[in-house]
Scaffold this active site. Structure first.
Site, short mmCIF file in Angstrom:
data_model
loop_
_atom_site.label_atom_id
_atom_site.label_comp_id
_atom_site.label_asym_id
_atom_site.label_seq_id
_atom_site.Cartn_x
_atom_site.Cartn_y
_atom_site.Cartn_z
N LYS A 126 39.26 30.00 57.09
CA LYS A 126 38.89 28.91 57.99
C LYS A 126 39.99 28.63 59.00
O LYS A 126 39.71 28.39 60.18
CB LYS A 126 38.56 27.66 57.18
CG LYS A 126 37.28 27.80 56.38
CD LYS A 126 37.07 26.63 55.44
CE LYS A 126 35.82 26.84 54.59
NZ LYS A 126 35.65 25.78 53.59
N HIS A 134 44.76 21.11 41.66
CA HIS A 134 43.70 21.22 40.67
C HIS A 134 43.44 19.87 40.00
O HIS A 134 44.37 19.08 39.86
CB HIS A 134 44.09 22.17 39.53
CG HIS A 134 44.57 23.50 39.97
ND1 HIS A 134 45.88 23.76 40.26
CD2 HIS A 134 43.92 24.66 40.17
CE1 HIS A 134 46.01 25.02 40.61
NE2 HIS A 134 44.84 25.59 40.58
#
Length: 122
Positions: free
Chosen positions: A62, A108
């Site tokens: 991206k 995470h």
């Protein structure tokens, strides 16, 4: 000058399921160097690592403005950590953009892995 920013988040249960059904999924996403590290991890930590690298490579694509596919594959870049754990982008089979510095952050939770990549040039 910032040339591109990429951000991606992935559900860790989705990655765990994909890897559980088809262990070759890890070889599709991870480069040889990443697989070396992956194989030293506990099963729970493997899911986090795989999900984090998946998200980081999606974020990289991206930032470059191309997405994963024809211009950039999962094998074209490795996300490797230094001795302190800081991740960095190492291009493996794609020419690195000229004068590019890539800043990578991976995080995470119990249910998700997220990554951001900032592509900077002079």
């Amino acid at each position: 000058m910032i040339r591109g920013i990429g951000l991606d988040i992935v559900d860790t249960d989705r990655i765990r399921t994909l890897y559980g059904r088809k262990p070759a999924f890890a070889r599709r996403i991870l480069t040889a160097g990443e697989l070396d590290r992956f194989e030293t991890l506990s099963p729970g930590r493997r899911t986090e690592y795989l999900a984090g690298r998946f998200a980081a490579k999606e974020a990289l694509a991206k930032a470059l403005g191309c997405g994963i596919g024809k211009e950039l594959s999962f094998q074209d870049a490795a996300i490797l950590s230094d001795e302190r754990g800081k991740p960095s982008v190492i291009f493996t089979s794609r020419e690195k953009p000229k004068n590019g510095i890539f800043h990578v952050s991976i995080t995470h939770t119990k249910t998700a892995a997220a990554a951001q990549v900032i592509w900077e040039t002079e």
